[in-house]
Design an enzyme around this catalytic site. Sequence first.
Site, short mmCIF file in Angstrom:
data_model
loop_
_atom_site.label_atom_id
_atom_site.label_comp_id
_atom_site.label_asym_id
_atom_site.label_seq_id
_atom_site.Cartn_x
_atom_site.Cartn_y
_atom_site.Cartn_z
N CYS A 22 33.93 35.69 52.17
CA CYS A 22 35.03 35.08 52.26
C CYS A 22 35.16 34.08 53.57
O CYS A 22 34.05 33.65 54.03
CB CYS A 22 36.22 35.72 52.32
N ASP A 47 36.21 34.51 40.43
CA ASP A 47 36.95 34.51 41.85
C ASP A 47 38.13 33.73 41.78
O ASP A 47 37.99 32.58 41.34
CB ASP A 47 35.66 33.92 42.90
N HIS A 104 36.36 38.04 43.62
CA HIS A 104 35.83 37.76 45.08
C HIS A 104 35.09 38.84 45.91
O HIS A 104 34.42 38.61 46.47
CB HIS A 104 37.21 37.39 45.71
#
Length: 419
Positions: free
Chosen positions: A234, A328, A362
């Site tokens: 991230c 994601d 994700h």
Amino acid sequence: MCQLTATPASALADEPVHIYATGLPPSQMVTLKASLQDEKGNLFQARAFYRANEAGKVDLEQEPALGGDYVGVHPMGLFWSLKPKRPFRRLLKRDVMNSPFWITLELYDSVCFQDSDAAPPRARQTVQRWYSRSGMIRMQIREGRVRGALFLPPGEGPFPGVIDLFGGIGGLVEFRASLLAARGFAVLALAYFAYDDLPRQLLEVDLGYFEEAANLLLAHPKIQKSGIGVISVCKGAEIGLAMACYLKQVVATICINGLNAISKVPLRYKDLVVNPMNYLKEHTQVHVSGALRYRHNFGDPGHELNQQSVLPVEKARGWILFIVGQNDECLNGRVCAEQALKQLESHGRSTGRMLAYPGAGHLIEPPYAPLCYASWSPGSPWPALWGGDPVAHAAAQEHAWGEIQTFFRQHLIPTKSKL
């Protein structure tokens, strides 16, 4: 007599467990249930329905689940399908050295859709899931500006060194670093905001801080001097990619679902300032669950308005592995990875590679961890949507974990010349 067995009963969290039940009436339907309580008291549960074979046995390596939280042959399904009883809770191991997660497995006669449907279990077994092994060392790091925890494997070394970065969760997250150390890497779990005396909010990324951490790692007597690796996810993956571009100490970088451009806050390194790309806050969407989908907020890093924010990956002196979940819901990591790879290729570089996993979300984490589809995000009054199909996500995590270790061993461990 009915018996439920799980072997090994105590193992590292990234190791599979063989679960089977014996002594059942032939063809009987049963429910297998898993329960785990985290260190904050949050309860996670999973269940699946099975039919015993003619020998009165249910073996999760052979028998398909006929319903419940998953369907089909999934030997570790009871682990990766664990769901929080209270919504939007993320399973995170906090004390990685002194205690395991305890998972209780129970077997019930017949199909039990609710706990209230069930009589007492016919059999029960408890499994320990550890995040460290005997002989590992955890060192609290508070040196110069650097804050974190260094994990050293058993033995004298020298070991390949890795910096581990998480994203917007902030604080110090240690579970991935400790598991990698259990596999032979010296790993610095690095905090960069919302921890100790670091800024409570991330207002800018000072790459000098991360360079200081890299130098600290390389100066340790048990760490190889040929360069370090970075594993990141991230916002951390965006920083990890910047480290690969600008820091000579970094020779192997893994970016899990990150951008190829600077976002939200500026990046500073010496006299260089990289301003963030355009953030489209108005594109936030509300999922039916009540969580917020940010996938479209970051726009396209390749758009001409964002060119000044794109990271110069062609300057990276080492190797880069992009790991992407194609389901994601936080950002479009595949597009970002493809743009970075094209950028490398246009400069005659073949030092990048992408692993794209259909159905993965994700938060791609070590294997057998349950999918976190959505969870509360620090600093936000609303939970964030991460995405992912449970079965596909579990397969991605298992495959990616092996690829991560292979990548670091290939690019961090110097090859001995044969004379």
